[in-house]
Design a protein around this motif. Structure first.
Motif, mmCIF file in Angstrom:
data_model
loop_
_atom_site.group_PDB
_atom_site.id
_atom_site.type_symbol
_atom_site.label_atom_id
_atom_site.label_comp_id
_atom_site.label_asym_id
_atom_site.label_seq_id
_atom_site.Cartn_x
_atom_site.Cartn_y
_atom_site.Cartn_z
ATOM 1 N N LEU A 32 23.317 51.854 -18.217
ATOM 2 C CA LEU A 32 23.387 50.998 -17.042
ATOM 3 C C LEU A 32 21.993 50.514 -16.660
ATOM 4 N N LEU A 33 21.925 49.243 -16.294
ATOM 5 C CA LEU A 33 20.646 48.667 -15.891
ATOM 6 C C LEU A 33 20.123 49.313 -14.602
ATOM 7 N N ASN A 34 21.023 49.736 -13.720
ATOM 8 C CA ASN A 34 20.584 50.401 -12.487
ATOM 9 C C ASN A 34 19.896 51.721 -12.782
ATOM 10 N N ASP A 35 20.404 52.471 -13.787
ATOM 11 C CA ASP A 35 19.773 53.737 -14.149
ATOM 12 C C ASP A 35 18.402 53.505 -14.764
ATOM 13 N N VAL A 36 18.271 52.432 -15.544
ATOM 14 C CA VAL A 36 16.967 52.134 -16.153
ATOM 15 C C VAL A 36 15.967 51.706 -15.090
ATOM 16 N N SER A 37 16.384 50.857 -14.154
ATOM 17 C CA SER A 37 15.476 50.428 -13.084
ATOM 18 C C SER A 37 15.073 51.584 -12.189
ATOM 19 N N GLU A 38 15.935 52.577 -12.044
ATOM 20 C CA GLU A 38 15.594 53.757 -11.245
ATOM 21 C C GLU A 38 14.637 54.683 -11.987
ATOM 22 N N SER A 39 14.757 54.751 -13.325
ATOM 23 C CA SER A 39 13.989 55.728 -14.098
ATOM 24 C C SER A 39 12.674 55.182 -14.634
ATOM 25 N N LEU A 40 12.627 53.890 -14.945
ATOM 26 C CA LEU A 40 11.452 53.313 -15.599
ATOM 27 C C LEU A 40 10.489 52.751 -14.571
ATOM 28 N N PRO A 41 9.246 53.236 -14.501
ATOM 29 C CA PRO A 41 8.272 52.651 -13.565
ATOM 30 C C PRO A 41 7.937 51.213 -13.956
ATOM 31 N N HIS A 42 7.796 50.366 -12.934
ATOM 32 C CA HIS A 42 7.504 48.935 -13.130
ATOM 33 C C HIS A 42 8.536 48.320 -14.077
ATOM 34 N N CYS A 43 9.796 48.525 -13.771
ATOM 35 C CA CYS A 43 10.889 48.133 -14.679
ATOM 36 C C CYS A 43 10.923 46.623 -14.893
ATOM 37 N N GLU A 44 10.766 45.839 -13.848
ATOM 38 C CA GLU A 44 10.870 44.382 -13.985
ATOM 39 C C GLU A 44 9.795 43.834 -14.916
ATOM 40 N N GLU A 45 8.584 44.347 -14.796
ATOM 41 C CA GLU A 45 7.507 43.869 -15.660
ATOM 42 C C GLU A 45 7.740 44.270 -17.112
#
Length: 287
Positions: A171-184
């Protein structure tokens, strides 16, 4: 002059003076009554005066001031706890990976005036047993994400493992929660060809180029033209059999069904009771 006429003149003057004062008093009284009536009509009838509406909640609750946080109610406990978890999540997403103790956390969320009861409850129970918080040295806390990711290489490694194991996407939500600076990280051009997004960019899959096949356009059109809505697997299998097509069978390993046998009750074997003999008094018996 005649004294009788003088007396009549004096009496006339006295009556005139008395009648003039009475008229003035009535006029004054009438003006006062008119003013009172006007004031009553402007204010309303007595007993039916409207009271100003007041709020049923205190101003501290309505304004959301910090004075109500010092109380030790259940609502305030969980209010502080949610703010702490949001802070720890935001710190992790910004790349801050050093732990904080309870005093430093309360300073970050501007709640240093929290009571001692809430502070002990947070440090000993709430944060210790929370699945989103990682405890370090029993006094310091960090955010615990779904996946331990540090960059795009870690993300690609995780997606490859998911693809090899056949466990599906992430899930993209789990990745955005776990990965620092996810958007970049996700905007990096090297990841555009390595990741496939499914379902309006909500699920991420690894783009395995070795599994790609060139399919004819006519076959693709035929594939999309067939509608299987409202049909289950059994009906589809019957249709294939009628058309002379043998459907694929599941050849996976099936666990054997273990039948649990009921336990037999243990029977107690009792020794047969033999007749008792009185051999020790045999010599005293009379025949």
């Amino acid at each position: 002059m005649d004294p009788a006429l003088l007396k009549e003149r004096d009496l006339f003057n006295k009556k005139a003076i008395s009648t003039a004062t009475v008229v003035k008093k009535k006029h004054a009284l009438s003006s006062r009554t008119v003013q009172k009536k006007k004031s009553k009509t402007s204010q309303g009838e007595p007993g039916k005066t409207k009271k100003p509406k007041t709020n049923c909640f205190p101003s501290s609750v309505l304004l959301g001031s910090g004075s109500d946080i010092t109380n030790s109610s259940q609502y305030n406990k969980f209010l502080v706890l949610t703010k702490i978890i949001e802070l720890m999540k935001r710190r992790h997403q910004n790349g801050l990976d050093y732990p904080l103790n309870i005093d430093e956390i309360l300073f970050e969320i501007n709640m240093e005036n929290v009571g001692n009861k809430i502070k002990t409850w947070l440090s000993r129970e709430a944060l210790q047993n929370n699945p989103k918080i990682d405890v370090i040295d029993e006094t310091k806390f960090l955010y615990k994400p779904v996946f331990q990711l540090k960059g795009r290489e870690g993300l690609l490694k995780l997606l490859k493992q998911q693809d090899l194991k056949g466990t599906g996407g992430i899930l993209l939500n789990d990745v955005s929660e776990s990965l620092p600076h996810c958007e970049e990280v996700l905007k990096h051009p090297s990841l555009e060809k390595e990741i496939i997004y499914v379902g309006r960019r909500k699920v991420m899959f690894y783009n395995d180029k070795s599994a790609q096949l060139d399919v004819d356009e006519t076959l693709q059109k035929l594939w999309h033209s067939v509608s299987v809505g409202g049909m289950d697997n059994d009906k589809i299998e019957e249709y294939f059999k009628k058309q002379g097509i043998r459907p694929c069978q599941d050849t996976g390993f099936k666990k054997p069904i273990m039948r649990i046998m009921p336990r037999r009750k243990k029977t107690m074997h009792r020794k047969a009771q033999l007749p008792r003999t009185n051999d020790h008094i045999h010599h005293l018996l009379e025949y």
